[in-house]
Scaffold this motif. Structure first.
Motif, PDB file in Angstrom:
ATOM      1  N   GLY A  12       0.879  -1.120   0.066  1.00 33.69           N
ATOM      2  CA  GLY A  12      -0.129  -0.026   0.131  1.00 33.69           C
ATOM      3  C   GLY A  12       0.786   1.359  -0.029  1.00 33.69           C
ATOM      4  N   ASP A  15      -1.862  -1.310  -6.116  1.00 31.73           N
ATOM      5  CA  ASP A  15      -2.317  -1.251  -4.602  1.00 31.73           C
ATOM      6  C   ASP A  15      -1.638   0.021  -3.824  1.00 31.73           C
ATOM      7  N   GLU A  56      -1.801   3.171  -2.198  1.00 32.13           N
ATOM      8  CA  GLU A  56      -2.858   4.198  -1.657  1.00 32.13           C
ATOM      9  C   GLU A  56      -2.292   5.101  -0.650  1.00 32.13           C
ATOM     10  N   TYR A  87     -14.066   9.927  -5.080  1.00 32.96           N
ATOM     11  CA  TYR A  87     -14.163   8.530  -4.892  1.00 32.96           C
ATOM     12  C   TYR A  87     -15.087   7.660  -5.531  1.00 32.96           C
ATOM     13  N   TRP A 138     -10.006  -1.656  -0.918  1.00 34.08           N
ATOM     14  CA  TRP A 138      -9.985  -0.852  -2.428  1.00 34.08           C
ATOM     15  C   TRP A 138     -10.802   0.370  -2.430  1.00 34.08           C
ATOM     16  N   LYS A 183      -9.510   3.302  -1.349  1.00 24.34           N
ATOM     17  CA  LYS A 183      -8.442   4.486  -1.641  1.00 24.34           C
ATOM     18  C   LYS A 183      -7.673   4.202  -2.872  1.00 24.34           C
ATOM     19  N   VAL A 184      -7.359   2.780  -2.904  1.00 26.75           N
ATOM     20  CA  VAL A 184      -6.640   2.525  -4.140  1.00 26.75           C
ATOM     21  C   VAL A 184      -7.104   2.940  -5.362  1.00 26.75           C
TER      22      VAL A 184
END
Length: 658
Positions: A535, A558, A560, A572, A581, A583-584
């Motif tokens: 992340g 991935d 973030e 978003y 997932w 924020k990714v």
């Protein structure tokens, strides 16, 4: 009425029989009821954050008992307009219409009247309703915001049918001794008929009032009385009473149970002999619930019932009436119809389409007149279990903050008490709290982020999570970086490197040097180093240790990070609810839009430990949950490819090579 008797309009045949003969009736006098689909009109003056909160409790009490379509007419300032418009649009109660009228347009009508009452100029606006409301509106019930209904408002509407030809205003007698003029030495109230009347609840026959020249009437009266009174003490109430004193035939005396006034000096107890006769309670003192009254517990409980009542339960249809409300937007309607109940991910898709009720700016908030071009707002979301982070964040970040809080109606009231009691929070006027009311079984994390993001006012936003503490001075450092990197001229996301501690009591590092030595000693780690290194690995912590200028990093699967971007960045993706997932997908879209990713060399934030959230536990324990997340990811990739074409292919290949 409800006993199966015919519905009575308020026409001529709806008068008591001559001589009042009731021999063929039961002991109960015949109720004048209202036609079941008749539209009832209610007008309310509402300005500012606190009144907007109060008015919701009033509206809930009306909706709870009502059986008729309703039209609310709100005379508002810009703050209340924004709050209430969003609230009603997102509440979507069937057969409820809402209109707004700009109080600024009405100010000149009343601003010449000096008024000592705490309600200020808004306390005089009820005088202007014949002019403010549509000219084809013939009658209206006018209410203060600090009122609770204990019965169906249609019963009050039916009272219009009892007015004589001359009567134009229905009012309840004042239950305090104010107008008797003997409360203290030299107390000189405005002229009134006996005890005078209370204007917390008014029935207005607008067409008759217009016909009588109401505007001229109250103005002349006010001008004359102000010659020796100099100002009003009770706002519109003084002027209504002075007009009635001159012409008592204008008033219809409403039974006192239509406005049981609770304050410290009232005779309200003489009004109701039995509690069963209570129809409307009026908390007419800013002290609200601390009144000395022998039935105050009963009143308080009634008020609290609606204060904490789940507003989603009030979205019920009115049976037998044509639906008069705006239905769902067609795209949403279509998406709901296309939902397949056999789809294993039905619950996720349904949650994504759910319309949550939203109360913006729940507490006092001071809008920025002209934000600085480099100013930045901290944006985050939380639920009840993270409330204790707020004070710490406020100590670390002096700038504006926009928060979305996911709560039930009852939790929102707990939060209100918490914020008002906190020295740190109550001292801040630049923190905006937006309540998104709970509904459904998943945490709508990206909806919350979008609500907090959409209601910021600065050109830049720092997109973070509530369990991180920014370094001291981050607010100033970010504003300087935005200026030095000439961000307004380029498309860039500034990355604030994330760290974590497993200690609840951490001596927070004062500088990068101090942070690095804590990292070496093992009291701090790079964020998610143990569980999810991917992340944040692309931040390149090794490079950051020695970096003195911002450096560019490439997107990797991935990734973030927590970023500072322009306020008009992509929203978003709300299909991602609960854990995983959320924020990714956002960072991926920033990359697809070709944002540069720049790591700031002297910025950091630290994640504080807390119990795992409910959603992460569900995620870890449920294979179905993880399977649906995978399905949603694939659909998200397809949507990215449609929007960004070949540029988005790398995300698919990255995904497949994992």
């Amino acid at each position: 009425g409800s006993d199966g008797s015919p519905q009575w309009g308020t026409s001529a045949e709806d008068r008591d029989p001559p001589g009042g003969d009731r021999s063929n009736h039961t002991a109960c006098p015949k109720q004048r009821t209202v036609h079941k689909c008749e539209l009832l009109h209610v007008a309310i003056v509402c300005a500012g954050h606190n009144a907007s909160r109060d008015v919701v409790t009033l509206v809930k009490s009306i909706l709870f008992h009502r059986k008729n379509p309703l039209h609310f007419h709100f005379i508002t300032d810009s703050v209340a307009h924004q709050i209430l418009q969003t609230l009603f649009q997102s509440w979507m109660v069937p057969s409820v219409h809402v209109s707004f009228y700009n109080a600024d347009d009405l100010k000149p009508e009343v601003s010449w009247i000096p008024n000592k009452h705490y309600s200020g100029i808004y306390g005089l606006m009820k005088l202007t309703l014949t002019k403010a409301l549509p000219s084809n509106l013939s009658k209206v019930i006018v209410l203060d915001t600090d009122i609770t209904f204990a019965t169906d408002i249609a019963e009050l509407w039916a009272v219009f049918g009892k007015f004589s030809e001359k009567q134009v205003i229905g009012l309840v007698e004042n239950q305090s001794d104010w107008y008797l003029g003997n409360l203290w030495k030299n107390h000189k109230p405005w002229p009134a008929l006996g005890r005078g009347f209370n204007t917390g609840v008014i029935l207005l026959l607008l067409d008759r009032l217009r016909h009588l020249g109401w505007e001229q009437m109250w103005r002349l009266t006010a001008e004359r009385e102000l010659m020796n009174m100099l100002s009003t003490s009770l706002a519109d109430q003084d002027i209504f009473n002075a007009v009635i004193k001159q012409d008592p035939s204008l008033v219809y005396r409403l039974p006192c149970f239509w406005n049981v006034q609770l304050s410290d000096h009232t005779r309200s107890e003489q009004c109701y002999t039995e509690l069963s006769d209570l129809k409307v309670i009026h908390w007419n003192s800013p002290k609200k619930l601390r009144v000395k009254n022998k039935h105050v517990e009963f009143f308080r409980n009634l008020y609290l019932t609606f204060l904490e009542y789940d507003g989603n339960l009030l979205r019920r249809e009115l049976f037998g009436c044509v639906r008069l409300t705006v239905t769902l937007p067609p795209t949403l309607q279509q998406a709901l119809e296309e939902l397949d109940e056999d789809d294993p991910c039905y619950d996720f898709r349904q949650q994504h389409l759910m319309q949550h009720r939203i109360h913006l700016f729940f507490l006092q908030y001071e809008f920025l007149a002209l934000p600085n071009p480099t100013d930045v707002t901290l944006v985050a979301q939380l639920s009840m279990d993270r409330l204790q982070m707020l004070e710490a964040i406020c100590k670390h970040w002096a700038g504006p903050i926009s928060l979305a809080l996911y709560m039930s109606d009852a939790e929102a009231q707990q939060f209100l008490r918490y914020a008002q009691a906190s020295e740190v929070l109550s001292a801040r006027r630049n923190v905006a709290y937006h309540i998104v009311y709970k509904e459904g079984q998943f945490y709508p994390i990206n909806l919350l982020r979008n609500v907090a993001l959409a209601n910021t006012q600065t050109p830049y936003v720092f997109l973070t999570d509530i369990d991180f503490l920014p370094m001291y001075g981050l607010y100033d450092y970010l504003r300087n970086s935005i200026q030095q990197l000439e961000l307004p001229q380029r498309k860039a996301a500034l990355i604030v490197p994330a760290f974590e501690t497993l200690h609840y009591r951490l001596t927070f590092p004062k500088s990068k040097a101090e942070l690095l030595s804590m990292l070496d000693m093992g009291s701090l780690y790079t964020f998610r180093y143990h569980v999810w290194p991917k992340g944040h690995a692309p931040t390149d912590y090794a490079k950051w240790r020695t970096a003195t200028v911002p450096y560019r990093v490439a997107w990797q699967p991935d990734f973030e990070p927590y970023v500072v971007v322009r306020r008009d960045c992509p929203k978003y993706d709300q299909r991602f609810v609960g854990f995983g997932w959320n924020k990714v997908s956002h960072i991926m879209e920033l990359d697809a839009q070709e944002y540069e990713l720049l790591v700031l060399p002297n910025a950091f934030m630290i994640h504080m430990p807390h119990a795992p959230s409910f959603d992460i536990s569900k995620f870890r324990l449920s294979a179905g949950y993880r399977g649906c997340l995978q399905t949603l990811r694939e659909e998200f990739h397809q949507d990215l490819s449609r929007r960004y074409g070949a540029a988005a292919l790398k995300y698919l290949t990255a995904e497949r090579s994992l």
